[in-house]
Design a protein around this motif. Structure first.
Motif, PDB file in Angstrom:
ATOM      1  N   VAL A   1     -11.422  -7.994 -19.200  1.00 17.21           N
ATOM      2  CA  VAL A   1     -10.537  -8.839 -18.574  1.00 17.21           C
ATOM      3  C   VAL A   1     -11.054  -9.356 -17.026  1.00 17.21           C
ATOM      4  N   ARG A   2     -10.786 -10.724 -16.890  1.00 17.80           N
ATOM      5  CA  ARG A   2     -11.160 -11.293 -15.462  1.00 17.80           C
ATOM      6  C   ARG A   2      -9.993 -11.175 -14.676  1.00 17.80           C
ATOM      7  N   ASN A   3      -9.445 -10.671 -13.923  1.00 21.18           N
ATOM      8  CA  ASN A   3      -8.184 -10.829 -13.210  1.00 21.18           C
ATOM      9  C   ASN A   3      -8.230  -9.869 -11.945  1.00 21.18           C
ATOM     10  N   ALA A   4      -7.366  -9.711 -11.378  1.00 23.44           N
ATOM     11  CA  ALA A   4      -7.418  -8.786  -9.888  1.00 23.44           C
ATOM     12  C   ALA A   4      -7.299  -7.455 -10.315  1.00 23.44           C
ATOM     13  N   LEU A   5      -6.716  -7.032 -11.735  1.00 21.06           N
ATOM     14  CA  LEU A   5      -7.107  -5.564 -12.109  1.00 21.06           C
ATOM     15  C   LEU A   5      -8.533  -4.885 -12.186  1.00 21.06           C
ATOM     16  N   SER A   6      -9.332  -6.067 -12.604  1.00 24.94           N
ATOM     17  CA  SER A   6     -11.042  -5.593 -12.611  1.00 24.94           C
ATOM     18  C   SER A   6     -11.776  -6.230 -11.693  1.00 24.94           C
ATOM     19  N   ALA A   7     -11.543  -7.030 -10.595  1.00 26.56           N
ATOM     20  CA  ALA A   7     -12.348  -7.367  -9.727  1.00 26.56           C
ATOM     21  C   ALA A   7     -12.510  -6.692  -8.528  1.00 26.56           C
ATOM     22  N   TYR A   8     -13.644  -6.990  -7.721  1.00 27.35           N
ATOM     23  CA  TYR A   8     -14.139  -6.011  -6.588  1.00 27.35           C
ATOM     24  C   TYR A   8     -14.360  -7.059  -5.548  1.00 27.35           C
ATOM     25  N   GLY A   9     -14.037  -6.629  -4.452  1.00 24.90           N
ATOM     26  CA  GLY A   9     -14.367  -7.298  -2.865  1.00 24.90           C
ATOM     27  C   GLY A   9     -13.535  -8.584  -2.896  1.00 24.90           C
ATOM     28  N   GLU A  10     -14.310  -9.405  -2.657  1.00 28.92           N
ATOM     29  CA  GLU A  10     -13.991 -10.937  -2.498  1.00 28.92           C
ATOM     30  C   GLU A  10     -13.221 -11.630  -3.547  1.00 28.92           C
ATOM     31  N   GLU A  11     -13.855 -11.355  -4.842  1.00 26.34           N
ATOM     32  CA  GLU A  11     -13.120 -11.839  -6.163  1.00 26.34           C
ATOM     33  C   GLU A  11     -11.935 -10.960  -6.278  1.00 26.34           C
TER      34      GLU A  11
ATOM     35  N   ALA B   1     -22.545   9.449  -8.794  1.00 23.60           N
ATOM     36  CA  ALA B   1     -23.693   8.849  -9.110  1.00 23.60           C
ATOM     37  C   ALA B   1     -23.618   7.397  -9.390  1.00 23.60           C
ATOM     38  N   ARG B   2     -24.494   6.645  -8.735  1.00 22.87           N
ATOM     39  CA  ARG B   2     -24.358   5.153  -8.948  1.00 22.87           C
ATOM     40  C   ARG B   2     -24.187   4.840 -10.300  1.00 22.87           C
ATOM     41  N   GLY B   3     -23.254   3.971 -10.680  1.00 22.72           N
ATOM     42  CA  GLY B   3     -22.834   3.529 -12.345  1.00 22.72           C
ATOM     43  C   GLY B   3     -22.034   4.480 -12.836  1.00 22.72           C
ATOM     44  N   ASP B   4     -21.669   5.685 -12.278  1.00 20.35           N
ATOM     45  CA  ASP B   4     -20.739   6.436 -12.879  1.00 20.35           C
ATOM     46  C   ASP B   4     -19.037   5.953 -13.219  1.00 20.35           C
ATOM     47  N   ALA B   5     -18.605   6.259 -14.078  1.00 18.41           N
ATOM     48  CA  ALA B   5     -17.282   5.477 -14.610  1.00 18.41           C
ATOM     49  C   ALA B   5     -16.278   6.705 -14.018  1.00 18.41           C
ATOM     50  N   LEU B   6     -15.063   6.125 -13.495  1.00 16.83           N
ATOM     51  CA  LEU B   6     -14.126   7.216 -13.216  1.00 16.83           C
ATOM     52  C   LEU B   6     -12.763   6.580 -13.834  1.00 16.83           C
TER      53      LEU B   6
ATOM     54  N   HIS C   1     -12.313   3.556  -0.886  1.00 22.95           N
ATOM     55  CA  HIS C   1     -13.579   3.594  -0.681  1.00 22.95           C
ATOM     56  C   HIS C   1     -14.607   2.370  -0.847  1.00 22.95           C
ATOM     57  N   PRO C   2     -15.509   1.888   0.022  1.00 25.98           N
ATOM     58  CA  PRO C   2     -16.030   0.485  -0.108  1.00 25.98           C
ATOM     59  C   PRO C   2     -16.790   0.464  -1.240  1.00 25.98           C
ATOM     60  N   ASP C   3     -17.254   1.645  -1.647  1.00 25.62           N
ATOM     61  CA  ASP C   3     -18.339   1.667  -2.575  1.00 25.62           C
ATOM     62  C   ASP C   3     -17.834   2.210  -4.358  1.00 25.62           C
ATOM     63  N   ILE C   4     -16.457   2.062  -4.423  1.00 27.82           N
ATOM     64  CA  ILE C   4     -15.686   2.332  -5.661  1.00 27.82           C
ATOM     65  C   ILE C   4     -15.214   0.932  -6.104  1.00 27.82           C
ATOM     66  N   SER C   5     -15.926   0.183  -7.270  1.00 28.37           N
ATOM     67  CA  SER C   5     -15.639  -0.879  -7.647  1.00 28.37           C
ATOM     68  C   SER C   5     -14.683  -0.965  -9.045  1.00 28.37           C
ATOM     69  N   LYS C   6     -14.219  -1.961  -9.393  1.00 31.04           N
ATOM     70  CA  LYS C   6     -13.405  -2.009 -10.759  1.00 31.04           C
ATOM     71  C   LYS C   6     -14.007  -2.997 -11.725  1.00 31.04           C
TER      72      LYS C   6
ATOM     73  N   MET D   1     -10.569   1.329 -15.581  1.00 32.73           N
ATOM     74  CA  MET D   1     -11.633   2.146 -15.052  1.00 32.73           C
ATOM     75  C   MET D   1     -12.293   1.871 -13.667  1.00 32.73           C
ATOM     76  N   ARG D   2     -12.938   2.718 -12.972  1.00 30.42           N
ATOM     77  CA  ARG D   2     -13.511   2.442 -11.571  1.00 30.42           C
ATOM     78  C   ARG D   2     -15.102   2.803 -11.744  1.00 30.42           C
ATOM     79  N   PHE D   3     -16.091   2.322 -11.183  1.00 27.81           N
ATOM     80  CA  PHE D   3     -17.341   2.461 -11.059  1.00 27.81           C
ATOM     81  C   PHE D   3     -17.859   2.758  -9.615  1.00 27.81           C
ATOM     82  N   ALA D   4     -18.857   3.781  -9.646  1.00 27.37           N
ATOM     83  CA  ALA D   4     -19.528   4.039  -8.241  1.00 27.37           C
ATOM     84  C   ALA D   4     -20.680   2.939  -8.214  1.00 27.37           C
ATOM     85  N   VAL D   5     -20.526   2.145  -6.942  1.00 21.79           N
ATOM     86  CA  VAL D   5     -21.590   1.189  -6.595  1.00 21.79           C
ATOM     87  C   VAL D   5     -22.764   1.540  -6.035  1.00 21.79           C
TER      88      VAL D   5
END
Length: 428
Positions: free
Chosen positions: A93-103, A316-321, A62-67, A299-303
């Motif tokens: 951490v700032r790596n591919a596991l925790s990044a979103y989209g183009e990052e 809901a927006r901001g919920d952690a998964l 889903h495009p609106d689920i972020s890490k 974890m993941r987060f609802a954008v």
């Protein structure tokens, strides 16, 4: 909050057991509450635990689920998350596991080439050699001597393979082995978690300095070159190495651990594999399905507000998964009413999510599968009389709801079929 002061894992929301005392029992209890249910992580951090395979697949694409907690988790961005939260490294951490989209694409790109099918398959002879070297070392123990197979085989093989890929010198192997496991413990007090993280970063720093002084044809040297051109930062370099050494290693260790236990406690299944009735690669998939090596990933987060029509669940927006792969692997709708059973003939064995799904699908999945297949084949071919040295129910689980394995795996090797000088690679 320490494990001893935690409330029982009951009620609503469901409090996850930080000691990981019964990963599959907890997965079953969560699954019974629906496709996703509200839970509390250590420190009473609220989240959703997602257990339904279909919902997991939809959310992970889903495009609106972020890490990215730094962009999409209000508890993090507002400073409400305690600075000493024991699991904070998973969102810091700032790596591919925790990044979103183009990052995410930017940080994953320099890693992907190292795990291409061509490069991974070229490692097969080296993996076979490492496996047989470790088996030769095991064989130096007597047939009736109790051996910790996790420490001496399951742990060492993935670490040696990762070391070869990353260019880790032998002087760092044991240190990384001792330090990495603590990153997955979910029962640590804040000061213990902080010390574990500091130790891992100290070792990462030593590795980087070694490779800067003497670059090689390895992933670490490649990442350093990428950092020196400004494509990734110093922090992203260190955290990318944490990802590669930590998360990639844990999956294979636990799969070898549980694969061995399952075969030793299901001798009929072992016989079918050894007779060629079931292929080793199919066995590997059933091992991964039956005991997901990473039980729950955070974890993941609802954008934005995300509503799933198929289940009626709205995040809901901001919920952690958090994603419960252990529960998904034994979902009866996906794998039948006997999903709890280990069955090497299961037709849905490959339909698991042990390596994730979507953009964050594990880069090392093919490598892990190759290691598992070669290692289990060679182990049971060399030691056909291998047996557990304690009852299966006495094997202590790792103190983690993230990592699904055992603290140790005591076995009796029995008499080998080859001499200690044996070095011919086994057929894969």
């Amino acid at each position: 909050m320490t494990a001893s002061t935690q409330a029982p894992p009951t009620g609503c929301p469901y409090r996850l057991d930080p000691t990981g005392s019964d990963v599959q029992g907890e997965a079953s209890a969560l699954r019974e509450r629906g496709p996703a249910t509200r839970v509390l992580l250590p420190g009473d951090i609220p989240a959703w635990s997602v257990t339904d395979p279909g919902l997991i697949r939809r959310l992970l694409t889903h495009p609106d689920i972020s890490k990215d907690a730094s962009r999409h988790w209000p508890a993090y961005t507002s400073g409400r998350l305690p600075a000493d939260w024991p699991l904070r490294i998973w969102v810091d951490v700032r790596n591919a596991l925790s990044a979103y989209g183009e990052e995410h694409r930017r940080l994953r790109r320099p890693l992907a080439a190292a795990f291409s099918s061509r490069r991974v398959r070229a490692l097969v002879p080296q993996i076979e050699k490492l496996v047989h070297t470790l088996l030769d070392e095991l064989q130096s123990s007597g047939p009736d001597e109790v051996v910790d197979l996790r420490a001496r085989f399951a742990w060492r093989l993935p670490l040696l393979v990762a070391g070869a890929i990353l260019g880790v010198g032998e002087d760092l192997h044991d240190d990384f082995r001792d330090a990495v496991g603590a990153l997955f413990a979910t029962d640590l007090a804040p000061e213990e978690a902080g010390a574990a993280q500091a130790r891992v970063y100290e070792l990462i720093g030593r590795l980087i300095e070694q490779k800067k002084a003497k670059p090689g044809d390895d992933v670490t040297s490649g990442l350093i070159a990428t950092q020196q051109t400004g494509d990734i930062s110093d922090t992203e370099l260190r955290d990318s190495l944490v990802l590669l050494i930590g998360a990639g290693h844990e999956t294979t260790v636990n799969a070898l651990d549980h694969g061995t236990v399952n075969l030793l406690t299901h001798r009929d299944q072992l016989a079918r594999v050894l007779d060629g009735e079931v292929a080793w690669d199919h066995l590997t998939e059933e091992v991964l399905r039956h005991q997901a090596p990473i039980a729950t990933i955070i974890m993941r987060f609802a954008v934005t507000d995300v509503a799933d029509e198929a289940t009626g669940v709205t995040f809901a927006r901001g919920d952690a998964l958090v994603i419960n792969y252990a529960a998904a692997g034994r979902d009866p709708d996906a794998h039948g009413p006997d999903a709890d059973k280990f069955d090497t003939s299961r037709t849905t064995a490959r339909d698991h999510l042990a390596f994730g799904h979507g953009a964050h699908f594990c880069l090392g999945a093919e490598l892990a599968r190759i290691e598992i297949r070669i290692a289990l084949n060679a182990l049971f071919t060399r030691f056909p009389d291998l047996q557990l040295a304690v009852p299966c129910e006495d094997l202590a689980p790792l103190p983690s709801f993230i990592s699904n394995g055992h603290v140790s795996l005591p076995v009796l090797l029995g008499r080998p079929t080859a001499s200690p000088t044996h070095s011919t690679p086994a057929a894969a």
